[in-house]
Design an enzyme around this catalytic site. Structure first.
Site, PDB file in Angstrom:
ATOM      1  CD  GLU A 188      -3.037   1.265   2.183  1.00 14.78           C
ATOM      2  OE1 GLU A 188      -3.845   2.290   1.785  1.00 14.78           O
ATOM      3  OE2 GLU A 188      -2.965   0.361   3.023  1.00 14.78           O
ATOM      4  CD  GLU A 283      -7.921   1.152   4.989  1.00 14.34           C
ATOM      5  OE1 GLU A 283      -7.193   0.570   5.601  1.00 14.34           O
ATOM      6  OE2 GLU A 283      -7.451   1.953   4.331  1.00 14.34           O
TER       7      GLU A 283
END
Length: 308
Positions: A188, A283
């Site tokens: 990420e 998220e």
């Protein structure tokens, strides 16, 4: 909302799982849109624990059932790795029963949010590999496929090239653990602090190309990338062959789509046109509290998913 806060919140609420008989559909009279009802979405959006607790209650299992009833077919659980095995199994069993997918959980051995893998030090690499092995066993309990990896902060005492090589070496070691099991670690790229080593998609793309493994790909978080680089569609297309997982959050604020500046309907349409079949991790937080805020989240996804 920072990733570290998501993980911390997940750990704090892990004990809320109970075996219960599931929730009743009290939401039936409060549908966000009669045009869409509770049908499945065009893309596979994945809520997380706490997002619908005002409707479903504190039990994560009941929340998962609620998500399913509202048309969602995947979940995310960043802190899953650090849940007790019994809780992991309960989550996995319910997902299997409902035919839902587990999105990412974080490969977190405690070194993600500090200077670690960029240093090349053996203790950090060994801890990372150990955590990868632990993650394999956890993934089996919920049939997970993707696992989030964060290689930590810059080592300011080393040239960038050396740090880059150290990260590649560690990612190759992780890929060797995951490949035999068909698991994919997704790196990420984040915007939380300038100390993070991976901050732009092209950097993560270069790492994945250097590792050369089907088990090392990109987690493209739209919220973070809007903050650090923008040009979302062009960047997605440029790095598409290494993107394996996508996360959502509007900017500013990191709340549901329609609350910020990102044109999510266009993005969703673009991803659908490209044939993306993976999970879309939600998220982000809710822009409003209580049941009203939960209805707003569902309505936002119904509206932005209406692109066909």
């Amino acid at each position: 909302m920072k990733r570290s806060e998501f993980i911390r919140n997940s750990l704090l609420t892990a004990g809320a799982i109970t075996t219960g008989a599931g929730i009743t559909n009290t939401f039936a009279a409060e549908k966000p849109s009669t045009a869409f009802g509770d049908k499945t979405f065009n893309l596979d959006y994945a809520p997380h624990q706490g997002m619908f607790e005002n409707h479903a209650g504190k039990s994560f299992l009941d929340q998962i059932q609620f998500m399913y009833d509202k048309g969602f077919r995947s979940i995310e659980d960043n802190g899953y790795l650090n849940r007790p095995v019994e809780e992991q199994e309960k989550i996995g069993n319910l997902l299997s029963k409902l035919g839902m997918r587990m999105g990412v959980f974080v490969v977190d051995g405690g070194d993600n949010w500090k200077t670690s893998l960029t240093t090349g030090k053996k203790e950090f690499k060994d801890k990372f590999v150990e955590t990868c092995k632990k993650s394999v066993e956890a993934a089996k309990r919920c049939n997970a496929k993707w696992l989030t990896v964060v290689p930590g902060f810059y080592e300011r005492n080393l040239p960038y090239g050396n740090q880059f090589a150290n990260v590649i070496d560690a990612m190759r070691a992780g890929a060797e653990v995951f490949e035999p099991h068909g698991l994919i670690m997704v790196l990420e790229t984040l915007s939380d602090t300038p100390e993070l080593f991976l901050q732009k998609t092209n950097e993560t793309y270069a790492v994945c190309k250097a590792v050369k493994s089907p088990s090392c790909k990109i987690l493209y978080d739209i919220y973070h990338m809007q903050r650090t680089e923008g040009d979302l569609i062009k960047t997605i297309d440029r790095c598409w062959d290494e993107i394996a997982y996508i996360q959502i959050g509007d900017n500013p604020g990191r709340k549901e789509p329609t609350t910020g500046e990102i044109n999510y309907k266009n993005l969703f349409k673009h991803l659908h046109k490209k044939g993306y079949k993976g999970v879309m991790g939600m998220e982000h937080g809710n822009s409003k509290g209580g049941k009203e805020g939960e209805l707003a989240v569902i309505s936002a996804y119904r509206n932005e998913d209406n692109f066909l």
